[in-house]
Write an enzyme that holds these catalytic residues in place. Structure first.
Site, PDB file in Angstrom:
ATOM      1  N   SER A 125      49.469 -19.447  13.734  1.00  0.00           N
ATOM      2  CA  SER A 125      48.141 -18.946  14.103  1.00  0.00           C
ATOM      3  C   SER A 125      48.259 -17.757  15.044  1.00  0.00           C
ATOM      4  CB  SER A 125      47.392 -20.082  14.807  1.00  0.00           C
ATOM      5  OG  SER A 125      46.283 -19.586  15.509  1.00  0.00           O
ATOM      6  N   TYR A 150      47.337 -27.586  21.323  1.00  0.00           N
ATOM      7  CA  TYR A 150      47.302 -27.144  19.923  1.00  0.00           C
ATOM      8  C   TYR A 150      48.097 -25.843  19.769  1.00  0.00           C
ATOM      9  CZ  TYR A 150      45.503 -24.361  16.056  1.00  0.00           C
ATOM     10  OH  TYR A 150      45.416 -23.523  14.964  1.00  0.00           O
ATOM     11  N   LYS A 154      51.817 -24.825  17.765  1.00  0.00           N
ATOM     12  CA  LYS A 154      52.055 -23.721  16.822  1.00  0.00           C
ATOM     13  C   LYS A 154      53.299 -22.934  17.252  1.00  0.00           C
ATOM     14  CE  LYS A 154      48.736 -24.376  13.927  1.00  0.00           C
ATOM     15  NZ  LYS A 154      49.064 -24.963  12.629  1.00  0.00           N
TER      16      LYS A 154
HETATM   17  C1  UD1 Z   1      40.161 -20.962  17.164  1.00  0.00           C
HETATM   18  C2  UD1 Z   1      41.467 -21.236  17.844  1.00  0.00           C
HETATM   19  C3  UD1 Z   1      42.585 -20.752  16.951  1.00  0.00           C
HETATM   20  C4  UD1 Z   1      42.503 -21.460  15.623  1.00  0.00           C
HETATM   21  C5  UD1 Z   1      41.153 -21.182  15.008  1.00  0.00           C
HETATM   22  C6  UD1 Z   1      41.028 -22.000  13.743  1.00  0.00           C
HETATM   23  C7  UD1 Z   1      42.234 -20.697  20.168  1.00  0.00           C
HETATM   24  C8  UD1 Z   1      41.931 -19.973  21.411  1.00  0.00           C
HETATM   25  N1  UD1 Z   1      41.403 -20.545  19.133  1.00  0.00           N
HETATM   26  O1  UD1 Z   1      40.001 -19.552  17.094  1.00  0.00           O
HETATM   27  O2  UD1 Z   1      43.809 -21.040  17.521  1.00  0.00           O
HETATM   28  O3  UD1 Z   1      43.516 -21.012  14.779  1.00  0.00           O
HETATM   29  O4  UD1 Z   1      40.123 -21.565  15.898  1.00  0.00           O
HETATM   30  O5  UD1 Z   1      39.940 -21.639  13.030  1.00  0.00           O
HETATM   31  O6  UD1 Z   1      43.180 -21.408  20.112  1.00  0.00           O
HETATM   32  N2  UD1 Z   1      31.699 -18.858  18.821  1.00  0.00           N
HETATM   33  C9  UD1 Z   1      30.381 -18.857  19.232  1.00  0.00           C
HETATM   34  N3  UD1 Z   1      29.638 -19.980  19.003  1.00  0.00           N
HETATM   35  C10 UD1 Z   1      30.151 -21.107  18.384  1.00  0.00           C
HETATM   36  C11 UD1 Z   1      31.504 -21.081  17.964  1.00  0.00           C
HETATM   37  C12 UD1 Z   1      32.246 -19.942  18.216  1.00  0.00           C
HETATM   38  O7  UD1 Z   1      29.876 -17.879  19.788  1.00  0.00           O
HETATM   39  O8  UD1 Z   1      29.421 -22.076  18.233  1.00  0.00           O
HETATM   40  C13 UD1 Z   1      32.517 -17.647  19.036  1.00  0.00           C
HETATM   41  C14 UD1 Z   1      33.719 -17.878  19.933  1.00  0.00           C
HETATM   42  O9  UD1 Z   1      33.384 -17.692  21.275  1.00  0.00           O
HETATM   43  C15 UD1 Z   1      34.677 -16.796  19.395  1.00  0.00           C
HETATM   44  C16 UD1 Z   1      34.312 -16.669  17.925  1.00  0.00           C
HETATM   45  O10 UD1 Z   1      33.031 -17.247  17.791  1.00  0.00           O
HETATM   46  O11 UD1 Z   1      34.408 -15.586  20.021  1.00  0.00           O
HETATM   47  C17 UD1 Z   1      35.268 -17.391  17.006  1.00  0.00           C
HETATM   48  O12 UD1 Z   1      35.414 -18.732  17.438  1.00  0.00           O
HETATM   49  P1  UD1 Z   1      36.163 -19.840  16.566  1.00  0.00           P
HETATM   50  O13 UD1 Z   1      35.625 -19.839  15.191  1.00  0.00           O
HETATM   51  O14 UD1 Z   1      36.090 -21.127  17.325  1.00  0.00           O
HETATM   52  O15 UD1 Z   1      37.653 -19.313  16.461  1.00  0.00           O
HETATM   53  P2  UD1 Z   1      38.682 -18.894  17.635  1.00  0.00           P
HETATM   54  O16 UD1 Z   1      38.300 -19.474  18.921  1.00  0.00           O
HETATM   55  O17 UD1 Z   1      38.853 -17.414  17.545  1.00  0.00           O
END
Ligand code: UD1
Length: 339
Positions: A125, A150, A154
């Site tokens: 990842s 997690y 990785k």
């Molecule tokens: C996360 C994990 C990554 C993993 C991936 C799997 C970390 C830090 N992040 O990535 O390792 O491989 O998931 O899919 O380990 N967001 C919102 N509202 C929500 C959900 C998310 O605003 O309800 C925003 C988050 O703040 C972020 C973006 O959407 O900026 C993406 O979030 P997310 O889909 O959870 O992925 P990551 O955190 O980038």
């Protein structure tokens, strides 16, 4: 002679899409899964897309005897390992559960690779890069200390693979570092099936749009980015799956430049949370209920890939637009809801 690829965790979100692409590329695929984190929806969907019942072994990769038996029963040429827990928050609350499951399962696979000589593809990842100093990140960008168990698993599994390749002749390995996989198969027969409240952005968006969730919280709009929301590299799940076909072919056809290789799998295109939400609304012709909320602990401001190495060496390139991907994600959510 057809080559056989084992897909551990083949009934999950990424594993099911990879199974479909591998089978369509002419490989025999054996799916192994213990259904601990998913039901049979995606397995059934894979069989429907491919028009045949796919070999399925129900087993736990933490069970070394079961893993040995699996490799006795099937002549495996390459193994892709997805069978792992993947929720960042849960890993902070239950670190030992994560270390036990994610590390032991991979050690058991590497034991077989050592014993039998095997090509191993590990699903890593972009989380290994942490908050990068320079963007976009290349495979040479430094890994940062993991911020969750997690993320730590990785990094550790990458190291297990690298060190096993160095020590054991006959073992070859590729680690693919995924950016943010989203979307669903165009057939809408397989897709993401989060349990409980989704942590990831796109399932939360589609569940809000369908009415399962009241409102999407956008975590932070005061980041130092063009519109104040975080930027990520959202990669279409089918594009991502195709990268695995290229990587497997590279291993099996003896095309690797080194016995252990690492590739970023991303588009190279930063997309902010706000841009993603707007694109979702536009392509699907609907309005999403959302609000701005405080930043989420542990989120990085911005990360996206430099996919040059994968483009040039794997001969792989992301093809689908964010709009196409978001339309597929919505079609999948609607199908789940029977609409
Ligand atoms: C996360 C994990 C990554 C993993 C991936 C799997 C970390 C830090 N992040 O990535 O390792 O491989 O998931 O899919 O380990 N967001 C919102 N509202 C929500 C959900 C998310 O605003 O309800 C925003 C988050 O703040 C972020 C973006 O959407 O900026 C993406 O979030 P997310 O889909 O959870 O992925 P990551 O955190 O980038």
């Amino acid at each position: 002679m057809k080559k056989t690829v084992l897909v551990s965790g083949g009934a999950g979100f990424i594993g099911s899409h990879v199974t479909v692409e591998l089978a369509q590329a002419g490989y025999d695929v054996v799916i192994a899964d213990n259904f601990s984190n998913c039901d049979r929806t995606n397995y059934d969907g894979v069989c429907r897309i491919l028009g045949k019942k796919m070999p399925l072994v129900e087993m736990d990769f933490c069970d070394a005897k079961a893993v040995d038996k699996l490799f006795d029963d099937y002549k495996i040429d390459a193994c892709i390992h997805f069978a792992a827990y993947k929720a960042v928050g849960e890993s902070v609350a239950e670190p030992l559960m994560y270390y036990r499951n994610n590390l032991l399962s991979f050690i058991n696979i590497l034991d077989q690779a050592h014993k039998r000589g095997l090509n191993v593809l590990f699903s890593s990842s972009a989380t290994v890069y942490g908050e990068p100093e320079h963007l976009p990140v290349t495979e040479k960008s430094p890994r940062q200390p993991a911020t969750s168990p997690y993320g730590n698993t990785k990094q550790m599994c990458e190291d297990f693979l690298r060190d096993s390749v160095a020590a054991y002749p006959g073992v070859k390995g590729i680690a693919l570092r995924y950016f943010n996989p989203i979307g669903a198969h165009p057939s809408a027969l397989i897709g993401e099936l989060p349990r409980g409240v989704p942590n990831n952005l796109v399932p939360f968006i589609t569940q809000t749009a369908i009415g399962k969730r009241e409102c999407l919280s956008i975590f932070g709009n005061d980041y130092p980015t063009p519109d104040g929301t975080c930027q990520r590299d959202y990669i279409d799940i089918v594009d991502l799956a195709k990268a695995h076909v290229c990587a497997v072919a590279r291993m099996l056809d003896g095309k690797m430049k080194k016995p252990y290789e690492v590739f970023n799998v991303g588009t190279g295109r930063p997309v902010s949370v706000m841009e993603l939400v707007t694109a979702f609304e536009k392509v699907n012709g609907l309005k999403l209920n959302y609000k701005f909320a405080p930043r989420r602990a542990g989120d990085v401001t911005a990360i996206w890939a430099d996919p040059t190495l994968a483009n040039e060496d794997l001969g792989w390139k992301a093809e689908r637009s964010v709009e196409e991907t978001l339309a597929a994600a919505w079609a999948w959510e609607k199908r789940l809801a029977g609409k």
